[in-house]
Design a protein around this motif. Sequence first.
Motif, PDB file in Angstrom:
ATOM      1  N   THR A 190       0.818  -1.215   0.000  1.00  0.00           N
ATOM      2  CA  THR A 190       0.000   0.000   0.000  1.00  0.00           C
ATOM      3  C   THR A 190       0.853   1.267   0.000  1.00  0.00           C
ATOM      4  OG1 THR A 190      -0.095  -0.052   2.424  1.00  0.00           O
ATOM      5  CG2 THR A 190      -1.887  -1.153   1.214  1.00  0.00           C
ATOM      6  N   GLY A 191       2.161   1.102  -0.121  1.00  0.00           N
ATOM      7  CA  GLY A 191       3.044   2.254  -0.127  1.00  0.00           C
ATOM      8  C   GLY A 191       4.487   1.818   0.032  1.00  0.00           C
ATOM      9  N   HIS A 192       5.330   2.717   0.484  1.00  0.00           N
ATOM     10  CA  HIS A 192       6.755   2.449   0.657  1.00  0.00           C
ATOM     11  C   HIS A 192       7.268   3.027   1.969  1.00  0.00           C
ATOM     12  CE1 HIS A 192       6.533   1.512  -3.643  1.00  0.00           C
ATOM     13  NE2 HIS A 192       7.724   0.962  -3.539  1.00  0.00           N
ATOM     14  N   ILE A 209      16.045   7.468  10.700  1.00  0.00           N
ATOM     15  CA  ILE A 209      14.665   7.988  10.706  1.00  0.00           C
ATOM     16  C   ILE A 209      13.908   7.325   9.563  1.00  0.00           C
ATOM     17  CG2 ILE A 209      13.208  10.037  10.606  1.00  0.00           C
ATOM     18  CD1 ILE A 209      15.597  11.702  11.437  1.00  0.00           C
ATOM     19  N   TYR A 210      12.756   6.772   9.873  1.00  0.00           N
ATOM     20  CA  TYR A 210      11.960   6.139   8.821  1.00  0.00           C
ATOM     21  C   TYR A 210      10.522   6.643   8.904  1.00  0.00           C
ATOM     22  CZ  TYR A 210       9.955   2.972  12.341  1.00  0.00           C
ATOM     23  OH  TYR A 210       9.306   2.466  13.443  1.00  0.00           O
ATOM     24  N   ILE A 211       9.890   6.649   7.768  1.00  0.00           N
ATOM     25  CA  ILE A 211       8.513   7.130   7.679  1.00  0.00           C
ATOM     26  C   ILE A 211       7.794   6.369   6.577  1.00  0.00           C
ATOM     27  CG2 ILE A 211       9.267   9.020   6.175  1.00  0.00           C
ATOM     28  CD1 ILE A 211       6.919  10.672   7.167  1.00  0.00           C
ATOM     29  N   PRO A 212       6.593   5.867   6.841  1.00  0.00           N
ATOM     30  CA  PRO A 212       5.828   5.184   5.790  1.00  0.00           C
ATOM     31  C   PRO A 212       5.142   6.199   4.866  1.00  0.00           C
ATOM     32  CG  PRO A 212       4.615   5.137   7.850  1.00  0.00           C
ATOM     33  CD  PRO A 212       5.929   5.798   8.155  1.00  0.00           C
ATOM     34  N   ILE A 213       5.254   5.974   3.584  1.00  0.00           N
ATOM     35  CA  ILE A 213       4.632   6.843   2.584  1.00  0.00           C
ATOM     36  C   ILE A 213       3.548   6.049   1.873  1.00  0.00           C
ATOM     37  CG2 ILE A 213       5.011   8.296   0.562  1.00  0.00           C
ATOM     38  CD1 ILE A 213       6.421   9.280   3.066  1.00  0.00           C
ATOM     39  N   ALA A 214       2.319   6.498   1.995  1.00  0.00           N
ATOM     40  CA  ALA A 214       1.208   5.803   1.353  1.00  0.00           C
ATOM     41  C   ALA A 214       1.289   5.945  -0.157  1.00  0.00           C
ATOM     42  CB  ALA A 214      -0.117   6.349   1.869  1.00  0.00           C
ATOM     43  N   ARG A 215       0.586   5.062  -0.854  1.00  0.00           N
ATOM     44  CA  ARG A 215       0.616   5.078  -2.319  1.00  0.00           C
ATOM     45  C   ARG A 215       0.140   6.421  -2.865  1.00  0.00           C
ATOM     46  NH1 ARG A 215      -2.835   0.473  -5.031  1.00  0.00           N
ATOM     47  NH2 ARG A 215      -1.289  -0.751  -3.852  1.00  0.00           N
ATOM     48  N   ALA A 216      -0.926   6.961  -2.293  1.00  0.00           N
ATOM     49  CA  ALA A 216      -1.442   8.257  -2.765  1.00  0.00           C
ATOM     50  C   ALA A 216      -0.420   9.364  -2.563  1.00  0.00           C
ATOM     51  CB  ALA A 216      -2.744   8.592  -2.042  1.00  0.00           C
ATOM     52  N   GLU A 217       0.289   9.327  -1.430  1.00  0.00           N
ATOM     53  CA  GLU A 217       1.317  10.336  -1.167  1.00  0.00           C
ATOM     54  C   GLU A 217       2.492  10.208  -2.121  1.00  0.00           C
ATOM     55  OE1 GLU A 217       0.516  10.706   3.669  1.00  0.00           O
ATOM     56  OE2 GLU A 217       1.858   9.176   2.854  1.00  0.00           O
TER      57      GLU A 217
END
Length: 265
Positions: A190-192, A209-217
């Motif tokens: 659903t993202g990266h 530092i990590y952050i999930p990026i949704a597909r729409a973003e």
Amino acid sequence: MTHLPPQAVLRSSHQPPSLFFPPNLLRSHTSIPKTLTLTLNKKTKLYVSCRHSDYFEQQRVAPRAKEERSFAVQSPATQPTRVYAGYSIYKGKAALSVEPKPPEFAPLDSGAFKVSKEGFVLLQFAPAVVARQYDWNRKQVFSLSVGEIGTLIGLGAKDGCEFFHDPFKGKSEEGKIRKVLKVEPLPDSTGHFFNLNVQNRLLNVDESIYIPIARAELIVMNSIFNFILPYLLGWHAFADNIKAEDSIRSNFTSTRSGPELEWGR
């Protein structure tokens, strides 16, 4: 009693009527009496010019002109101000800010300019202190080159990539700062995940530092990347300086050879 000839003309311009005397009359009188009785025959015409309409027209137009001047002063297009743009993503453990940086141009001896350094996109990662509050003083940055932006744009839902940066590569301080950005697909596709690891021996910093990026973003980011790429390469400056007359003149006067001849066949 003083009689004025029929040629006397009475005029008015926001002031009490004034009399204009012929030169012969002025020469024949050393002074003009304070009280004059004007006697004219029936065929004499008086011409009165009034400019009240001009006055009211100015009063009507003045406020509108003032408003237009005020708007022109406030319009961003007329101001030599610098515009900043970006895109930010906020999640529970970190925030990500995306900002474009313009290319640099160098002058040539001919008076023209060329791109001396390509632009880039700056990624800024800030860790969260508490929920929805981020410490931007501890932010870590990573500059995406034009080629790396192209790699991100081409990622599929299950694709990943990794970028390595050493700001001192080729210098005596090489290896003292290492930055690794990993982009990996989420387990449910659903993202990266964007994970930035920074090792800075000069400041004794080792942070990830990590952050999930949704597909729409990610779609929004890719749209931004596609739009800004020509500007990072300086192609907008080239396009703005293309003149139709120069192109037409070159088509008729230039003698092309080599690879350029391919488009002339």
